[in-house]
Design a protein around this motif. Structure first.
Motif, PDB file in Angstrom:
ATOM      1  N   ALA A   4       0.791  -1.232   0.000  1.00 49.17           N
ATOM      2  CA  ALA A   4       0.000   0.000   0.000  1.00 49.17           C
ATOM      3  C   ALA A   4       0.826   1.287   0.000  1.00 49.17           C
ATOM      4  N   ARG A  52       0.252   3.960  -2.949  1.00 46.39           N
ATOM      5  CA  ARG A  52      -0.288   5.280  -2.604  1.00 46.39           C
ATOM      6  C   ARG A  52       0.651   6.418  -3.013  1.00 46.39           C
ATOM      7  N   TYR A  60      -6.486   4.018  -2.291  1.00 48.34           N
ATOM      8  CA  TYR A  60      -6.089   2.613  -2.372  1.00 48.34           C
ATOM      9  C   TYR A  60      -6.318   2.021  -0.985  1.00 48.34           C
TER      10      TYR A  60
END
Length: 100
Positions: free
Chosen positions: A29, A33, A41
Motif C-alpha cells: 500500500a 499510494r 487505495y
C-alpha cells in the motif's frame, strides 16, 4: 483533463489465509499510494468473513492506472498473490457519475 477512474475489486483468499492478504496489502500500500495519480487505495475485510476483501481504488485517469498496472511492484504482487488467493480478483469499474 482525464476522467478519474474508480474501481472496486473483490478478493477471496483460500480458507484461513486472509491474514496473508492483509500482510501483502500492508507491504504494498505505501508504494501504491505514492504512485503518481493514485487518489485512493484502501482494503476492507468483509464483516464476518476473514477470507473476503474489497479493495477500493481511485486513479486520476487512464494513464495513471495503466502505469500502476505495469509497475514492477504490481507485477510481482500479482504473481505472489496466487499463493493465497482462491482465484482471480473480480475488478468492477464504476461509472464516472453516481446514480443519485
Amino acid at each position: 483533463m482525464s476522467e478519474q477512474i474508480r474501481l472496486v475489486i473483490l478478493i477471496t483468499t483460500l480458507p484461513g489465509r486472509g491474514h496473508e492478504q492483509i500482510a501483502a496489502f500492508e507491504r504494498l500500500a505505501p508504494t501504491v499510494r505514492a504512485e503518481e495519480g493514485c487518489l485512493r487505495y484502501d482494503l476492507h475485510q468483509v464483516a464476518g468473513d476473514p477470507d473476503r476483501f474489497v479493495l477500493i481504488e481511485q486513479w486520476a485517469g487512464r494513464q495513471a492506472l495503466d502505469a500502476h498496472d505495469a509497475a514492477p511492484h504490481m507485477v510481482e504482487a500479482d504473481a505472489a498473490n496466487k499463493a493465497f488467493r482462491a482465484g482471480p480478483a473480480e475488478v468492477i469499474r464504476l461509472a464516472a457519475d453516481p446514480v443519485a
